[in-house]
Design a protein around this motif. Structure first.
Motif, PDB file in Angstrom:
ATOM      1  N   LYS A  70     101.806 -23.831  40.397  1.00 15.00           N
ATOM      2  CA  LYS A  70     101.244 -22.483  40.553  1.00 15.00           C
ATOM      3  C   LYS A  70      99.921 -22.384  39.813  1.00 15.00           C
ATOM      4  N   VAL A  71      98.911 -21.893  40.519  1.00 19.24           N
ATOM      5  CA  VAL A  71      97.578 -21.718  39.936  1.00 19.24           C
ATOM      6  C   VAL A  71      97.138 -20.273  40.160  1.00 19.24           C
ATOM      7  N   THR A  72      96.587 -19.664  39.150  1.00 16.58           N
ATOM      8  CA  THR A  72      96.111 -18.283  39.239  1.00 16.58           C
ATOM      9  C   THR A  72      94.626 -18.265  39.566  1.00 16.58           C
ATOM     10  N   GLY A  73      94.276 -17.544  40.620  1.00 19.23           N
ATOM     11  CA  GLY A  73      92.876 -17.432  41.022  1.00 19.23           C
ATOM     12  C   GLY A  73      92.423 -15.979  41.054  1.00 19.23           C
ATOM     13  N   THR A  74      91.124 -15.786  41.206  1.00 20.02           N
ATOM     14  CA  THR A  74      90.551 -14.437  41.281  1.00 20.02           C
ATOM     15  C   THR A  74      90.346 -14.048  42.743  1.00 20.02           C
ATOM     16  N   PRO A  75      90.889 -12.930  43.192  1.00 20.90           N
ATOM     17  CA  PRO A  75      90.720 -12.504  44.585  1.00 20.90           C
ATOM     18  C   PRO A  75      89.245 -12.405  44.956  1.00 20.90           C
ATOM     19  N   ASP A  76      88.940 -12.739  46.203  1.00 27.07           N
ATOM     20  CA  ASP A  76      87.551 -12.691  46.664  1.00 27.07           C
ATOM     21  C   ASP A  76      87.344 -11.703  47.804  1.00 27.07           C
ATOM     22  N   THR A 180      93.876  -6.408  47.381  1.00 27.66           N
ATOM     23  CA  THR A 180      93.047  -7.590  47.176  1.00 27.66           C
ATOM     24  C   THR A 180      93.674  -8.790  47.873  1.00 27.66           C
ATOM     25  N   ASP A 181      92.857  -9.772  48.187  1.00 28.04           N
ATOM     26  CA  ASP A 181      93.342 -10.980  48.835  1.00 28.04           C
ATOM     27  C   ASP A 181      92.464 -12.158  48.400  1.00 28.04           C
ATOM     28  N   LEU A 182      93.061 -13.336  48.380  1.00 25.95           N
ATOM     29  CA  LEU A 182      92.337 -14.567  48.073  1.00 25.95           C
ATOM     30  C   LEU A 182      92.310 -15.396  49.344  1.00 25.95           C
ATOM     31  N   GLN A 183      91.161 -15.431  50.019  1.00 29.92           N
ATOM     32  CA  GLN A 183      91.057 -16.138  51.292  1.00 29.92           C
ATOM     33  C   GLN A 183      90.483 -17.536  51.140  1.00 29.92           C
ATOM     34  N   ASN A 184      89.607 -17.737  50.175  1.00 23.74           N
ATOM     35  CA  ASN A 184      89.071 -19.069  49.921  1.00 23.74           C
ATOM     36  C   ASN A 184      89.980 -19.765  48.908  1.00 23.74           C
ATOM     37  N   THR A 185      91.049 -20.383  49.424  1.00 25.42           N
ATOM     38  CA  THR A 185      92.067 -20.970  48.540  1.00 25.42           C
ATOM     39  C   THR A 185      91.899 -22.461  48.319  1.00 25.42           C
ATOM     40  N   SER A 186      90.810 -23.051  48.808  1.00 25.42           N
ATOM     41  CA  SER A 186      90.661 -24.502  48.741  1.00 25.42           C
ATOM     42  C   SER A 186      90.758 -25.038  47.309  1.00 25.42           C
ATOM     43  N   GLY A 187      90.063 -24.406  46.362  1.00 21.09           N
ATOM     44  CA  GLY A 187      90.115 -24.872  44.977  1.00 21.09           C
ATOM     45  C   GLY A 187      91.475 -24.687  44.337  1.00 21.09           C
ATOM     46  N   PRO A 188      92.001 -23.455  44.271  1.00 17.83           N
ATOM     47  CA  PRO A 188      93.317 -23.225  43.684  1.00 17.83           C
ATOM     48  C   PRO A 188      94.428 -23.990  44.398  1.00 17.83           C
ATOM     49  N   LEU A 189      94.333 -24.121  45.731  1.00 17.91           N
ATOM     50  CA  LEU A 189      95.369 -24.821  46.480  1.00 17.91           C
ATOM     51  C   LEU A 189      95.409 -26.301  46.112  1.00 17.91           C
ATOM     52  N   ALA A 243      82.124  11.481  48.666  1.00 16.76           N
ATOM     53  CA  ALA A 243      81.814  10.782  47.420  1.00 16.76           C
ATOM     54  C   ALA A 243      80.536   9.970  47.580  1.00 16.76           C
ATOM     55  N   THR A 244      79.715   9.980  46.553  1.00 12.51           N
ATOM     56  CA  THR A 244      78.447   9.258  46.624  1.00 12.51           C
ATOM     57  C   THR A 244      78.355   8.127  45.607  1.00 12.51           C
ATOM     58  N   SER A 245      79.134   8.191  44.524  1.00 11.33           N
ATOM     59  CA  SER A 245      79.084   7.133  43.518  1.00 11.33           C
ATOM     60  C   SER A 245      80.081   6.035  43.864  1.00 11.33           C
ATOM     61  N   ALA A 246      79.793   4.817  43.412  1.00  8.79           N
ATOM     62  CA  ALA A 246      80.654   3.681  43.700  1.00  8.79           C
ATOM     63  C   ALA A 246      82.011   3.848  43.027  1.00  8.79           C
ATOM     64  N   VAL A 247      83.059   3.511  43.733  1.00 13.40           N
ATOM     65  CA  VAL A 247      84.408   3.608  43.194  1.00 13.40           C
ATOM     66  C   VAL A 247      84.683   2.399  42.304  1.00 13.40           C
ATOM     67  N   PRO A 248      85.076   2.605  41.030  1.00 10.81           N
ATOM     68  CA  PRO A 248      85.405   1.464  40.159  1.00 10.81           C
ATOM     69  C   PRO A 248      86.652   0.749  40.666  1.00 10.81           C
ATOM     70  N   ILE A 249      86.589  -0.571  40.783  1.00 16.54           N
ATOM     71  CA  ILE A 249      87.706  -1.350  41.327  1.00 16.54           C
ATOM     72  C   ILE A 249      88.043  -2.505  40.391  1.00 16.54           C
ATOM     73  N   GLN A 250      89.320  -2.694  40.135  1.00 18.56           N
ATOM     74  CA  GLN A 250      89.802  -3.827  39.349  1.00 18.56           C
ATOM     75  C   GLN A 250      90.401  -4.850  40.310  1.00 18.56           C
ATOM     76  N   MET A 251      89.863  -6.070  40.351  1.00 20.48           N
ATOM     77  CA  MET A 251      90.308  -7.072  41.300  1.00 20.48           C
ATOM     78  C   MET A 251      91.598  -7.771  40.877  1.00 20.48           C
ATOM     79  N   GLY A 252      91.858  -7.853  39.574  1.00 22.03           N
ATOM     80  CA  GLY A 252      93.088  -8.499  39.118  1.00 22.03           C
ATOM     81  C   GLY A 252      93.100  -9.986  39.386  1.00 22.03           C
ATOM     82  N   SER A 253      94.272 -10.549  39.608  1.00 20.45           N
ATOM     83  CA  SER A 253      94.421 -11.985  39.858  1.00 20.45           C
ATOM     84  C   SER A 253      95.466 -12.215  40.945  1.00 20.45           C
ATOM     85  N   THR A 254      95.426 -13.418  41.521  1.00 20.62           N
ATOM     86  CA  THR A 254      96.357 -13.792  42.587  1.00 20.62           C
ATOM     87  C   THR A 254      96.875 -15.199  42.332  1.00 20.62           C
TER      88      THR A 254
END
Length: 267
Positions: A70-76, A180-189, A243-254
């Motif tokens: 199991k490897v933890t990656g950052t969602p992209d 969130t989703d991690l679609q580029n999994t080549s490295g972690p995989l 809404a006109t300002s950017a919504v703050p988003i936390q990506m977390g991990s996958t």
């Protein structure tokens, strides 16, 4: 007086042991031969049957183990689901208003570099609205709604893109989901595969030592990869209409998880 003694084949099989370990199924075959098993023979995976079926004698002179990595990656990627709803006196008017509002939302997304291929209609509904008065139910209008699933591939600009789309749709727009989703999994995989195989090898070496044998070559490898599934994202501020300002988003991990079944022969 004649005395007849009979022995079943099962009673004479002393060289096969089936072990179930916490990390997965393990089968050890201890035959008189120390050569590696024939990979073209019956599938070795059958020794891992969940019903704990006994391993046939001399099925293979080796060990079958499962390893997990199991490897933890950052969602992209962000997956956005929004709904546009409009109500009018008749179906035609409701649909026309919906088309104009959804068109404005899609134009906003396109203007923020969201490809058309990443904008997918995932639902369309139209139906009457009712009201009860004096025990009588009457139709007060018709509501038309459309769901849009949007793939946002730039997490850094996603907050601003979401706010702009909400503003374009106005009060008719509702954000119903964001994940969130991690679609580029080549490295972690790749890393998870290495970890899974190493886990299997360590287990096999331990069992071979316990059995008084020496671990040999790899005969077969089967992989079962656990592709990451989208997970809810932490949106720290509500997405309001206009809404006109950017919504703050936390990506977390996958987590990317790989499970392998490896068959080792004896040296």
């Amino acid at each position: 007086m004649d005395l007849t003694l009979s022995f079943t084949r099962r009673g004479l099989v002393l060289g096969v042991a089936t072990l179930l370990a916490a990390g997965g199924a393990v089968a050890i075959g201890l035959s008189g031969s120390s050569s590696a098993p024939d990979a073209s023979a019956a599938p070795y995976g059958s020794v891992l049957a969940a019903d704990s079926t006994a391993v046939a004698p001399d099925a293979f002179p080796g060990i079958t183990v499962q390893g997990t990595g199991k490897v933890t990656g950052t969602p992209d990627t962000l997956i956005l689901t929004l709904t546009v709803s409009d109500t009018a006196a008749d179906v035609s008017s409701a649909m026309n208003t919906l088309a104009a509002t959804m068109g404005a939302v899609q134009n906003s997304l396109t203007g923020n570099k969201v490809a058309t291929a990443d904008q997918k209609t995932s639902g369309l509904n139209v139906g009457p609205q009712y009201a009860d008065s004096g025990g009588k139910t009457t139709v007060t209008g018709y509501q038309a709604s459309e769901n849009l699933t949007v793939t946002l591939r730039d997490p850094k600009s996603a907050g601003a893109t979401i706010s702009a789309a909400s503003a374009a749709g106005g009060n008719a727009t509702q954000i119903s989901g964001l994940s969130t989703d991690l679609q580029n999994t080549s490295g972690p995989l790749s890393q998870a595969r290495d970890a899974a195989f190493n886990d299997a090898k360590v287990k096999a070496a331990q069992y071979a030592k316990s059995a008084g044998r020496t671990l040999g070559q790899v005969v077969r490898v089967e992989e079962s990869d656990g592709n990451p599934t989208p997970s809810p994202v932490d949106v720290r501020a509500p997405v309001a209409a206009g809404a006109t300002s950017a919504v703050p988003i936390q990506m977390g991990s996958t987590d990317v998880t790989v499970t392998v079944t490896v068959v080792f022969g004896f040296a």
